[in-house]
Design a protein around this motif. Structure first.
Motif, PDB file in Angstrom:
ATOM      1  N   TRP A 189       1.222  -1.365  -0.066  1.00 59.48           N
ATOM      2  CA  TRP A 189       0.391  -0.104  -0.035  1.00 59.48           C
ATOM      3  C   TRP A 189       0.958   0.949   0.314  1.00 59.48           C
ATOM      4  O   TRP A 189       1.397   1.812   0.682  1.00 59.48           O
ATOM      5  N   TRP A 190       0.595   2.120  -1.116  1.00 59.05           N
ATOM      6  CA  TRP A 190       1.708   3.390  -1.611  1.00 59.05           C
ATOM      7  C   TRP A 190       0.391   4.267  -1.116  1.00 59.05           C
ATOM      8  O   TRP A 190       0.343   4.791  -2.094  1.00 59.05           O
ATOM      9  N   SER A 191       0.885   5.162  -0.811  1.00 66.08           N
ATOM     10  CA  SER A 191       0.394   7.020  -0.833  1.00 66.08           C
ATOM     11  C   SER A 191       0.933   7.721  -0.111  1.00 66.08           C
ATOM     12  O   SER A 191       1.868   7.491   0.128  1.00 66.08           O
ATOM     13  N   LYS A 192       0.264   8.549  -1.296  1.00 65.63           N
ATOM     14  CA  LYS A 192       0.967  10.163  -1.621  1.00 65.63           C
ATOM     15  C   LYS A 192       0.172  11.157  -1.375  1.00 65.63           C
ATOM     16  O   LYS A 192      -0.524  11.424  -2.593  1.00 65.63           O
ATOM     17  N   GLY A 193       0.003  11.814  -0.303  1.00 64.59           N
ATOM     18  CA  GLY A 193      -1.445  12.948  -0.776  1.00 64.59           C
ATOM     19  C   GLY A 193      -2.511  12.111  -0.025  1.00 64.59           C
ATOM     20  O   GLY A 193      -2.664  11.446   0.946  1.00 64.59           O
ATOM     21  N   ASP A 194      -3.280  12.492  -1.226  1.00 61.77           N
ATOM     22  CA  ASP A 194      -4.699  11.941  -1.149  1.00 61.77           C
ATOM     23  C   ASP A 194      -4.700  11.241  -1.537  1.00 61.77           C
ATOM     24  O   ASP A 194      -6.074  10.391  -2.333  1.00 61.77           O
ATOM     25  N   ALA A 195      -3.630  10.319  -2.498  1.00 55.95           N
ATOM     26  CA  ALA A 195      -3.211   8.956  -3.506  1.00 55.95           C
ATOM     27  C   ALA A 195      -2.789   8.047  -3.220  1.00 55.95           C
ATOM     28  O   ALA A 195      -1.679   8.408  -2.247  1.00 55.95           O
ATOM     29  N   ALA A 196      -2.899   6.865  -3.662  1.00 53.98           N
ATOM     30  CA  ALA A 196      -2.892   6.295  -2.854  1.00 53.98           C
ATOM     31  C   ALA A 196      -2.988   4.699  -4.120  1.00 53.98           C
ATOM     32  O   ALA A 196      -3.629   4.571  -4.564  1.00 53.98           O
ATOM     33  N   ASP A 197      -1.954   3.437  -4.005  1.00 55.69           N
ATOM     34  CA  ASP A 197      -1.748   2.450  -5.252  1.00 55.69           C
ATOM     35  C   ASP A 197      -2.276   1.704  -3.765  1.00 55.69           C
ATOM     36  O   ASP A 197      -0.630   1.061  -3.217  1.00 55.69           O
ATOM     37  N   LEU A 198      -2.855   0.520  -4.640  1.00 58.40           N
ATOM     38  CA  LEU A 198      -2.294  -1.034  -3.490  1.00 58.40           C
ATOM     39  C   LEU A 198      -2.396  -1.910  -4.746  1.00 58.40           C
ATOM     40  O   LEU A 198      -2.496  -1.890  -5.932  1.00 58.40           O
ATOM     41  N   TYR A 199      -0.852  -3.209  -4.653  1.00 60.85           N
ATOM     42  CA  TYR A 199      -0.246  -3.970  -5.422  1.00 60.85           C
ATOM     43  C   TYR A 199      -0.604  -5.221  -4.833  1.00 60.85           C
ATOM     44  O   TYR A 199      -0.020  -5.115  -3.909  1.00 60.85           O
ATOM     45  N   ASP A 200      -0.935  -5.761  -5.353  1.00 60.52           N
ATOM     46  CA  ASP A 200      -0.716  -7.591  -5.388  1.00 60.52           C
ATOM     47  C   ASP A 200       0.283  -7.930  -5.891  1.00 60.52           C
ATOM     48  O   ASP A 200       0.648  -8.186  -7.069  1.00 60.52           O
ATOM     49  N   LEU A 201       1.450  -8.555  -5.453  1.00 56.57           N
ATOM     50  CA  LEU A 201       2.720  -8.967  -4.958  1.00 56.57           C
ATOM     51  C   LEU A 201       2.067 -10.582  -6.425  1.00 56.57           C
ATOM     52  O   LEU A 201       3.068 -10.920  -6.946  1.00 56.57           O
ATOM     53  N   MET A 202       1.394 -10.734  -6.088  1.00 56.03           N
ATOM     54  CA  MET A 202       0.710 -12.418  -6.197  1.00 56.03           C
ATOM     55  C   MET A 202      -0.182 -12.024  -8.439  1.00 56.03           C
ATOM     56  O   MET A 202       0.026 -13.009  -8.379  1.00 56.03           O
ATOM     57  N   GLU A 203      -0.464 -10.912  -8.173  1.00 54.13           N
ATOM     58  CA  GLU A 203      -0.530 -10.664  -9.210  1.00 54.13           C
ATOM     59  C   GLU A 203      -0.592  -9.668 -10.403  1.00 54.13           C
ATOM     60  O   GLU A 203      -0.421  -8.280  -9.714  1.00 54.13           O
ATOM     61  N   GLY A 204       0.715  -9.178 -10.377  1.00 58.03           N
ATOM     62  CA  GLY A 204       1.898  -8.126 -11.451  1.00 58.03           C
ATOM     63  C   GLY A 204       2.942  -7.621 -10.722  1.00 58.03           C
ATOM     64  O   GLY A 204       3.501  -6.757 -11.345  1.00 58.03           O
ATOM     65  N   GLY A 205       3.037  -7.733  -9.557  1.00 59.70           N
ATOM     66  CA  GLY A 205       3.434  -7.263  -8.985  1.00 59.70           C
ATOM     67  C   GLY A 205       3.391  -5.869  -7.972  1.00 59.70           C
ATOM     68  O   GLY A 205       3.167  -5.281  -8.260  1.00 59.70           O
ATOM     69  N   GLU A 206       4.460  -5.263  -9.003  1.00 60.62           N
ATOM     70  CA  GLU A 206       5.362  -3.579  -8.518  1.00 60.62           C
ATOM     71  C   GLU A 206       4.941  -2.956  -9.530  1.00 60.62           C
ATOM     72  O   GLU A 206       5.085  -1.612  -9.563  1.00 60.62           O
ATOM     73  N   GLU A 207       4.961  -3.790 -10.931  1.00 57.15           N
ATOM     74  CA  GLU A 207       4.889  -3.332 -11.893  1.00 57.15           C
ATOM     75  C   GLU A 207       3.430  -2.045 -12.002  1.00 57.15           C
ATOM     76  O   GLU A 207       3.726  -1.166 -12.975  1.00 57.15           O
ATOM     77  N   MET A 208       2.146  -2.625 -12.121  1.00 58.36           N
ATOM     78  CA  MET A 208       1.032  -1.597 -12.198  1.00 58.36           C
ATOM     79  C   MET A 208       0.323  -2.304 -11.018  1.00 58.36           C
ATOM     80  O   MET A 208       0.155  -3.212 -10.524  1.00 58.36           O
TER      81      MET A 208
END
Length: 116
Positions: free
Chosen positions: A88-107
């Motif tokens: 879970w990567w947040s910055k300001g009011d935006a955040a992204d969830l990465y699933d390492l089992m499905e696509g890793g940290e590429e998208m």
């Protein structure tokens, strides 16, 4: 007396019916701050409870039928948390969830905006 961060309290914050208890010892004089935030994501809502206590920072993520406890880890910018197969990567009011089992940290599997 040494302050303790109690997971039973944390789990109570996110409304889990059955709860186990863990305690994290905090450095002398450090108080825990809790912030609850909801994010609207591509196809889901993610509720996050951030708990910050000095050098100890965790995020409890709730989405679908999952509760993920993630610990703050090194990042170049923003706040990055890792728990289980998720980042879970947040910055300001935006955040992204990465699933390492499905696509890793590429998208990210979900791109989110804070709603509360």
């Amino acid at each position: 007396m040494r302050a303790l961060l109690t997971a039973l309290t944390l789990i109570g914050l996110v409304g889990t019916a059955s709860a186990a208890s863990i305690e994290i010892p905090l450095p002398e004089g450090v108080e825990a701050e809790t912030v609850q935030t909801a994010y609207a994501c591509d196809e889901r809502e993610i509720n996050v409870t951030y708990i910050n206590a000095g050098d100890i920072s965790v995020a409890l993520l709730e989405f679908e039928d999952k509760t993920v406890v993630a610990s703050n880890v090194l990042s170049a910018s923003g706040a990055r948390y890792a728990g289980g197969q998720y980042i879970w990567w947040s910055k300001g009011d935006a955040a992204d969830l990465y699933d390492l089992m499905e696509g890793g940290e590429e998208m990210p599997s979900a791109s989110c905006r804070e709603v509360s």
